[in-house]
Design a protein around this motif. Structure first.
Motif, PDB file in Angstrom:
ATOM      1  N   HIS A 335       0.825  -1.223  -0.086  1.00 30.52           N
ATOM      2  CA  HIS A 335       0.156   0.000   0.169  1.00 30.52           C
ATOM      3  C   HIS A 335       0.912   1.345   0.125  1.00 30.52           C
ATOM      4  CE1 HIS A 335      -4.019   1.630   0.710  1.00 30.52           C
ATOM      5  NE2 HIS A 335      -3.455   2.488   1.599  1.00 30.52           N
ATOM      6  N   GLU A 336       0.539   1.934  -1.027  1.00 25.39           N
ATOM      7  CA  GLU A 336       1.399   3.207  -1.078  1.00 25.39           C
ATOM      8  C   GLU A 336       1.077   4.063  -0.189  1.00 25.39           C
ATOM      9  OE1 GLU A 336       2.193   6.515  -4.508  1.00 25.39           O
ATOM     10  OE2 GLU A 336       0.448   5.494  -4.438  1.00 25.39           O
ATOM     11  N   ILE A 337       1.706   4.560   0.996  1.00 21.49           N
ATOM     12  CA  ILE A 337       1.422   5.466   2.244  1.00 21.49           C
ATOM     13  C   ILE A 337       2.121   6.786   1.875  1.00 21.49           C
ATOM     14  CG2 ILE A 337       0.736   3.595   3.670  1.00 21.49           C
ATOM     15  CD1 ILE A 337       3.345   4.301   5.181  1.00 21.49           C
ATOM     16  N   GLY A 338       2.929   7.073   1.184  1.00 21.70           N
ATOM     17  CA  GLY A 338       3.538   8.184   0.978  1.00 21.70           C
ATOM     18  C   GLY A 338       4.695   8.507   0.248  1.00 21.70           C
ATOM     19  N   LEU A 339       5.054   9.476  -0.409  1.00 24.28           N
ATOM     20  CA  LEU A 339       5.826   9.678  -1.252  1.00 24.28           C
ATOM     21  C   LEU A 339       7.017  10.558  -0.882  1.00 24.28           C
ATOM     22  CD1 LEU A 339       3.477  11.447  -3.915  1.00 24.28           C
ATOM     23  CD2 LEU A 339       3.934   9.038  -3.808  1.00 24.28           C
ATOM     24  N   ILE A 340       8.144  10.394  -1.770  1.00 26.34           N
ATOM     25  CA  ILE A 340       9.591  11.004  -1.243  1.00 26.34           C
ATOM     26  C   ILE A 340      10.020   9.778  -0.686  1.00 26.34           C
ATOM     27  CG2 ILE A 340      10.861  12.318   0.415  1.00 26.34           C
ATOM     28  CD1 ILE A 340       8.776  14.716   0.056  1.00 26.34           C
TER      29      ILE A 340
ATOM     30  N   ARG B  71      -5.022  14.932  -7.950  1.00 29.91           N
ATOM     31  CA  ARG B  71      -4.671  14.284  -6.710  1.00 29.91           C
ATOM     32  C   ARG B  71      -4.639  15.578  -5.646  1.00 29.91           C
ATOM     33  NH1 ARG B  71      -1.914   8.863  -4.664  1.00 29.91           N
ATOM     34  NH2 ARG B  71      -2.736   7.555  -6.205  1.00 29.91           N
ATOM     35  N   VAL B  93       5.862  19.253   3.054  1.00 30.52           N
ATOM     36  CA  VAL B  93       6.557  17.921   3.417  1.00 30.52           C
ATOM     37  C   VAL B  93       6.920  17.818   4.950  1.00 30.52           C
ATOM     38  CG1 VAL B  93       8.814  16.852   2.983  1.00 30.52           C
ATOM     39  CG2 VAL B  93       7.930  18.018   1.435  1.00 30.52           C
ATOM     40  N   PRO B 101      11.675  12.612   5.385  1.00 30.32           N
ATOM     41  CA  PRO B 101      10.677  13.498   4.974  1.00 30.32           C
ATOM     42  C   PRO B 101       9.548  12.576   4.269  1.00 30.32           C
ATOM     43  CG  PRO B 101      12.624  13.351   3.608  1.00 30.32           C
ATOM     44  CD  PRO B 101      13.177  12.547   4.702  1.00 30.32           C
ATOM     45  N   TYR B 102       8.595  13.212   4.307  1.00 31.51           N
ATOM     46  CA  TYR B 102       7.284  12.349   4.061  1.00 31.51           C
ATOM     47  C   TYR B 102       6.182  13.288   3.416  1.00 31.51           C
ATOM     48  CZ  TYR B 102       2.433  10.373   5.052  1.00 31.51           C
ATOM     49  OH  TYR B 102       1.239  10.198   5.128  1.00 31.51           O
ATOM     50  N   ARG B 103       5.847  12.836   2.515  1.00 32.56           N
ATOM     51  CA  ARG B 103       4.577  13.443   1.791  1.00 32.56           C
ATOM     52  C   ARG B 103       3.519  12.452   1.588  1.00 32.56           C
ATOM     53  NH1 ARG B 103       4.298  16.056  -3.980  1.00 32.56           N
ATOM     54  NH2 ARG B 103       3.157  13.937  -4.144  1.00 32.56           N
ATOM     55  N   PRO B 104       2.080  12.622   2.259  1.00 34.08           N
ATOM     56  CA  PRO B 104       1.014  11.547   1.946  1.00 34.08           C
ATOM     57  C   PRO B 104       0.923  11.456   0.558  1.00 34.08           C
ATOM     58  CG  PRO B 104       0.392  13.294   3.628  1.00 34.08           C
ATOM     59  CD  PRO B 104       1.784  13.884   2.993  1.00 34.08           C
ATOM     60  N   ASN B 105       0.412  10.351   0.182  1.00 28.99           N
ATOM     61  CA  ASN B 105       0.225  10.182  -1.522  1.00 28.99           C
ATOM     62  C   ASN B 105      -1.046  10.829  -2.049  1.00 28.99           C
ATOM     63  OD1 ASN B 105      -1.502   8.177  -0.316  1.00 28.99           O
ATOM     64  ND2 ASN B 105      -1.399   6.876  -1.748  1.00 28.99           N
ATOM     65  N   ASP B 126      -4.789   8.386   3.355  1.00 24.98           N
ATOM     66  CA  ASP B 126      -5.042   6.852   3.083  1.00 24.98           C
ATOM     67  C   ASP B 126      -4.271   6.039   4.025  1.00 24.98           C
ATOM     68  OD1 ASP B 126      -5.688   4.821   1.732  1.00 24.98           O
ATOM     69  OD2 ASP B 126      -3.846   4.996   0.221  1.00 24.98           O
ATOM     70  N   PHE B 127      -5.105   5.458   4.725  1.00 24.03           N
ATOM     71  CA  PHE B 127      -4.581   4.435   5.622  1.00 24.03           C
ATOM     72  C   PHE B 127      -5.252   3.016   5.445  1.00 24.03           C
ATOM     73  CE2 PHE B 127      -4.425   3.443  10.679  1.00 24.03           C
ATOM     74  CZ  PHE B 127      -3.297   2.434  10.519  1.00 24.03           C
ATOM     75  N   TYR B 128      -5.123   2.765   4.144  1.00 25.65           N
ATOM     76  CA  TYR B 128      -5.786   1.422   3.689  1.00 25.65           C
ATOM     77  C   TYR B 128      -7.413   1.989   3.840  1.00 25.65           C
ATOM     78  CZ  TYR B 128      -1.513  -0.942   4.591  1.00 25.65           C
ATOM     79  OH  TYR B 128      -0.231  -1.284   4.497  1.00 25.65           O
ATOM     80  N   GLY B 129      -7.535   3.063   3.283  1.00 19.66           N
ATOM     81  CA  GLY B 129      -8.890   3.682   3.099  1.00 19.66           C
ATOM     82  C   GLY B 129      -8.743   5.015   4.124  1.00 19.66           C
ATOM     83  N   GLU B 147       1.082  10.184  15.377  1.00 11.01           N
ATOM     84  CA  GLU B 147       0.567   8.963  15.151  1.00 11.01           C
ATOM     85  C   GLU B 147      -1.103   9.440  14.418  1.00 11.01           C
ATOM     86  OE1 GLU B 147       0.971   5.794  15.288  1.00 11.01           O
ATOM     87  OE2 GLU B 147       2.971   5.849  16.158  1.00 11.01           O
ATOM     88  N   ASN B 148      -1.425   8.717  13.552  1.00 10.50           N
ATOM     89  CA  ASN B 148      -2.961   8.804  13.194  1.00 10.50           C
ATOM     90  C   ASN B 148      -3.647   8.309  14.500  1.00 10.50           C
ATOM     91  OD1 ASN B 148      -1.850   8.734  10.761  1.00 10.50           O
ATOM     92  ND2 ASN B 148      -2.840   6.558   9.861  1.00 10.50           N
TER      93      ASN B 148
END
Lengths: 340, 340
Positions: A335-340, B71, B93, B101-105, B126-129, B147-148
């Motif tokens: 599952h794609e959860i984040g880019l970068i 998107r 980011v 570094p993290y960017r949500p998809n 997007d966390f499996y939905g 944390e989510n």
């Protein structure tokens, strides 16, 4: 001589039958199934999807009892041998936050898990839709309701029998309300059973096979073994005439229980007998509890059959672990959860 | 002279227009709406459903920016007057748990709420939905992912701007994934923003009117007033040609914010202008933030319009509170949760 060990207590008096000759499946049925038939108690039409635990010199159980008005409640039962059950006519009454007696207006699919010296009951409650109810007892006489662990909509809550790094761990299957057509298994942790977080995805429905293509959900509490956490669960497929519930098996990583180590690509038990194929809901095997003996590696699995009966099935820890490894399928969790 | 007071800071330079002559609704539109038009930034087709906060001598915003590949991502913006916005071309980011570094998809429908000295961003991840993503910043330069807070499936997470008894409070709208046809507002609390619990139902969709018959969801952070927590939210009805999103208003109890004190039986703003009626998704008013001035009782509401634009509307705390009281409907919350 076991290669895989169950880490836990000896339970020499647990129900057991050796694998019948000619049966080659990894899990085999108790010869006198169903152990609980229809109309088992006055006012109760069907008992199924229920959980048992060793208690004192016998066993205690919390049963999903569908009353003759069609609503499910939780009823207590006890047994000397784990097979013949005396089930109470009245539903369990809990004590709520305010010290008041409380009985949920419906309650179903209980699990019972002992952590340290306390027995925890997790079931499906009405919280503006399907959600997890939660309670504890130490003596099966007084039952204290705890905070619902999660927001709706959720089902199939399963506590781990052991804390990890001081935290309780619970599996659950978030989804929507009703006869939901989707659902994966997630893991959450709690320092105190009031607040829950660090939610992680554990495993998805799907895979190459179709038997778990619609949804999956936790079953009995995971069994600690030298290979990791052995867990039985239910996997659901869809047909033109409704869902079919089979039993699957998986080994979760001991250090990181949200990681799947091995997962059987096949079911380990699927509805084939009259009491699994036919009933209030046809074609259901729904495991909710196990008993196991650390000395011999024997495992007895309690499952609801066709929403009408309770059945027992057996396996051996070495055989089932080997089966899972041999049939392992790496169901992509990409599952794609984040880019970068 | 105000009868109802906003408890909070003065914000004399906030956007404001007096009620236009002839307009009798409790909320009125900014005359130069939409304040953000289509194609506002290179590579971004539409901005809507976005949140702003006072910051230093102006304003900061976190914007739902739908890129030209369709998107949504979160983009930072700043403004001197709260009306003209400079929005960054690159998405925010975050720094994740591992310092990476993290960017949500994808990311949508952000809320930004200041609690003590920290700004918290809650959005749909997007966390499996669909689920709630969560992050914090103190300077709008570095953003740390948290944390989510909850398991999926959930949207419309709204933090309260003030702790209660040392606990953070968050509203959310659990439901299923996709364009869900149901949803109520719940409240949860957390001691530490990692673990959440004590989930309570706040309010249901429904009522005598039909404008909020399908689902409801929190909007801007609740505004503390002498009458309780003033909250704007969205209510959705269904038609043969799709959903219609209006804005509702409610006052939650100050001591027990999961209790509704007054709830307007009518919408306070509904799609009527070209930029609300027509766009990528027709007929949407989706409030996500407010600015308010405690000295004058002025409130500016930022809302997404037709998933294509950002609009601003105004009201006065006395007028809106009086309107809510006058149109109050006691939407039955008589959900049967337990017998005995």
């Amino acid at each position: 001589m076991s290669k895989v060990n169950i880490i836990g207590q000896a339970l020499p008096n647990m129900p057991w039958e050796n694998r019948p000759e000619g049966v080659t499946t990894p899990v085999w049925r108790h010869s006198a199934n169903p152990i609980i038939d229809r109309n088992p108690v006055k006012g109760i039409a069907r008992i199924f999807n229920s959980a048992v635990v060793p208690y004192e010199d016998g066993y205690m159980g919390v049963f999903r009892a569908e009353t003759i008005n069609g609503r499910p409640h939780l009823h207590l039962g006890k047994s000397k041998d784990g097979l013949k059950w005396e089930i109470e006519e009245e539903a369990i009454v809990f004590t709520d936050d305010n010290g008041q007696p409380y009985r949920p207006n419906y309650a179903y699919d209980p699990r019972v898990v002992k952590v340290e010296e306390t027995y925890y009951i997790i079931w499906c409650i009405d919280f503006y839709g399907a959600a997890l109810g939660f309670a504890k007892t130490e003596d099966f006489k007084t039952f204290t309701r705890l905070e619902n662990p999660f927001l709706p909509f959720n089902r199939n809550g399963v506590l781990f029998p052991k804390k990890k790094d001081g935290k309780f761990l619970m599996l659950s299957r978030p989804s929507d309300s009703g006869h939901t057509p989707f659902g994966d298994i997630f893991l959450s942790e709690s320092p105190d059973l009031v607040y829950w977080g660090k939610h992680r995805h554990v495993m998805s429905k799907g895979g190459q096979g179709w038997w778990q293509s619609v949804k999956i959900g936790g079953g009995p509490a995971p069994i600690e073994t030298s290979e990791g956490w052995l867990m039985f669960y239910h996997g659901v497929t869809g047909t033109c005439n409704g869902f079919v519930y089979s039993m699957g098996a998986v080994i979760l990583d001991k250090e990181e229980p949200s990681k799947v180590k091995y997962r059987s690509s096949t079911f380990v038990l699927t509805p084939e007998t009259w009491y699994e194929e036919r009933g209030f809901v046809n074609n259901v095997i729904f495991p909710c509890a196990t008993l196991q003996d650390a000395d011999t590696g024997r495992i007895a699995i309690y499952y609801g059959a066709a929403d009408s009966y309770v059945g027992v099935a057996y396996t051996d820890v070495n055989e089932i672990v080997e089966y899972i490894k041999n049939t392992h399928e790496d169901i992509a969790d990409d599952h794609e959860i984040g880019l970068i």
